[in-house]
Design a protein around this motif. Sequence first.
Motif, mmCIF file in Angstrom:
data_model
loop_
_atom_site.group_PDB
_atom_site.id
_atom_site.type_symbol
_atom_site.label_atom_id
_atom_site.label_comp_id
_atom_site.label_asym_id
_atom_site.label_seq_id
_atom_site.Cartn_x
_atom_site.Cartn_y
_atom_site.Cartn_z
ATOM 1 N N GLU A 172 -20.052 17.662 3.377
ATOM 2 C CA GLU A 172 -20.400 18.880 4.126
ATOM 3 C C GLU A 172 -19.887 20.123 3.399
ATOM 4 O OE1 GLU A 172 -21.632 21.272 7.536
ATOM 5 O OE2 GLU A 172 -21.957 19.131 7.247
ATOM 6 N N MET A 173 -18.668 20.050 2.884
ATOM 7 C CA MET A 173 -18.109 21.217 2.209
ATOM 8 C C MET A 173 -18.795 21.475 0.878
ATOM 9 S SD MET A 173 -14.204 22.279 1.420
ATOM 10 C CE MET A 173 -13.897 23.923 0.772
ATOM 11 N N ALA A 174 -19.046 20.411 0.112
ATOM 12 C CA ALA A 174 -19.675 20.580 -1.199
ATOM 13 C C ALA A 174 -21.067 21.178 -1.083
ATOM 14 C CB ALA A 174 -19.727 19.244 -1.928
ATOM 15 N N THR A 175 -21.861 20.687 -0.135
ATOM 16 C CA THR A 175 -23.219 21.211 0.011
ATOM 17 C C THR A 175 -23.210 22.623 0.594
ATOM 18 O OG1 THR A 175 -23.418 20.023 2.133
ATOM 19 C CG2 THR A 175 -24.319 18.942 0.178
ATOM 20 N N SER A 176 -22.248 22.911 1.464
ATOM 21 C CA SER A 176 -22.126 24.284 1.976
ATOM 22 C C SER A 176 -21.742 25.238 0.856
ATOM 23 C CB SER A 176 -21.087 24.344 3.097
ATOM 24 O OG SER A 176 -21.502 23.600 4.221
ATOM 25 N N ALA A 177 -20.824 24.805 -0.008
ATOM 26 C CA ALA A 177 -20.411 25.641 -1.131
ATOM 27 C C ALA A 177 -21.595 25.962 -2.027
ATOM 28 C CB ALA A 177 -19.307 24.946 -1.931
ATOM 29 N N LYS A 178 -22.436 24.955 -2.274
ATOM 30 C CA LYS A 178 -23.615 25.190 -3.113
ATOM 31 C C LYS A 178 -24.589 26.128 -2.423
ATOM 32 C CE LYS A 178 -27.086 22.996 -5.985
ATOM 33 N NZ LYS A 178 -27.604 21.738 -6.560
ATOM 34 N N PHE A 233 -24.029 28.501 -0.292
ATOM 35 C CA PHE A 233 -23.571 29.880 -0.152
ATOM 36 C C PHE A 233 -22.951 30.449 -1.422
ATOM 37 C CE2 PHE A 233 -23.556 28.180 4.215
ATOM 38 C CZ PHE A 233 -24.454 29.072 4.777
ATOM 39 N N GLY A 234 -23.038 29.684 -2.513
ATOM 40 C CA GLY A 234 -22.570 30.195 -3.793
ATOM 41 C C GLY A 234 -21.071 30.321 -3.912
ATOM 42 N N TRP A 235 -20.334 29.477 -3.187
ATOM 43 C CA TRP A 235 -18.876 29.496 -3.317
ATOM 44 C C TRP A 235 -18.488 28.807 -4.619
ATOM 45 C CZ3 TRP A 235 -18.429 27.059 2.193
ATOM 46 C CH2 TRP A 235 -18.847 27.999 3.137
ATOM 47 N N GLN A 236 -17.629 29.419 -5.363
ATOM 48 C CA GLN A 236 -17.263 28.904 -6.678
ATOM 49 C C GLN A 236 -16.244 27.770 -6.557
ATOM 50 O OE1 GLN A 236 -18.707 29.874 -9.516
ATOM 51 N NE2 GLN A 236 -17.545 28.397 -10.710
ATOM 52 N N LEU A 237 -16.644 26.602 -7.008
ATOM 53 C CA LEU A 237 -15.730 25.463 -7.097
ATOM 54 C C LEU A 237 -15.616 25.094 -8.566
ATOM 55 C CD1 LEU A 237 -16.956 23.205 -4.136
ATOM 56 C CD2 LEU A 237 -14.999 24.749 -4.164
ATOM 57 N N ASP A 238 -14.429 25.189 -9.110
ATOM 58 C CA ASP A 238 -14.251 24.903 -10.533
ATOM 59 C C ASP A 238 -12.887 24.261 -10.758
ATOM 60 O OD1 ASP A 238 -12.364 27.010 -10.424
ATOM 61 O OD2 ASP A 238 -13.879 28.481 -11.006
ATOM 62 N N ALA A 239 -12.545 24.072 -12.009
ATOM 63 C CA ALA A 239 -11.293 23.388 -12.356
ATOM 64 C C ALA A 239 -10.071 24.124 -11.835
ATOM 65 C CB ALA A 239 -11.206 23.215 -13.867
ATOM 66 N N ASP A 240 -10.206 25.409 -11.578
ATOM 67 C CA ASP A 240 -9.058 26.191 -11.122
ATOM 68 C C ASP A 240 -8.765 26.001 -9.636
ATOM 69 O OD1 ASP A 240 -8.586 27.273 -13.643
ATOM 70 O OD2 ASP A 240 -9.971 28.948 -13.302
ATOM 71 N N GLY A 278 -13.327 18.682 -3.835
ATOM 72 C CA GLY A 278 -13.164 18.709 -5.281
ATOM 73 C C GLY A 278 -14.381 19.347 -5.932
ATOM 74 N N LEU A 279 -14.736 18.900 -7.118
ATOM 75 C CA LEU A 279 -15.911 19.424 -7.803
ATOM 76 C C LEU A 279 -17.189 18.868 -7.185
ATOM 77 C CD1 LEU A 279 -14.692 19.134 -11.499
ATOM 78 C CD2 LEU A 279 -14.884 21.230 -10.142
ATOM 79 N N TYR A 280 -18.215 19.685 -7.147
ATOM 80 C CA TYR A 280 -19.489 19.296 -6.540
ATOM 81 C C TYR A 280 -20.018 17.992 -7.137
ATOM 82 C CZ TYR A 280 -24.487 19.394 -5.466
ATOM 83 O OH TYR A 280 -25.759 19.044 -5.054
#
Length: 207
Positions: A106-112, A114-121, A129-131
């Motif tokens: 749910e979080m990964a697809t929501s991040a995608k 709405f353009g929320w940045q998920l990266d190594a940082d 975690g990472l998408y």
Amino acid sequence: MQAITLYTNPNSRGRIIRWLLEELSVPYEVKVLQYGREIKAATFLALNPMGKVPVITHGDVVVTEAAAICAYLADQFADKQLAPAFNSPARAAYYRWLFFTAGPLEMATSAKAFGWQLDADNAQAVGCGLYQDTVNALETALTNGPYICGEQFTAADVYVGSHIEWGMMFDTLEKRPAFMEYVQRLQTRPAAIRANQLDDALVPQPA
């Protein structure tokens, strides 16, 4: 049998619960709430202070959150065999992927979406975690059988399958062959067809 009422909207995750209720083949009542004033009315907020659907009442019991409703109903109607037996090793996979979908997916697809940045940082600090790691894990879950728990269709398939279908529909989940074949397999179930027809009939048509 205690009365079951589903509070829903046809354009919501309430479709998950409608499908599950059709799989269970138990009597239930539907109360459709419109977004806006109805879904935020005091009478409904008394059931779910979040002002969101789906919600079920089962006698005096109130259950919110689609994953929790799936788990609750499958256990209440254990004779329908929509959950692995409590002493079955498959029960672990059932819980694992039901709540994986409610959390990381749910979080990964929501991040995608709405353009929320998920990266190594920052990936270490968020549940998904990472998408790509989330999507790869989900694909792995479908390698052990036709269903998420192997050979047995369960309430987890209703929940996971719905999220995969919507993710591919709205381009928040990659259209991988394993996902497409899984959703196609689920969509042919008579209960899924009935549930879609019932909910589609409730969608307002353009004037």
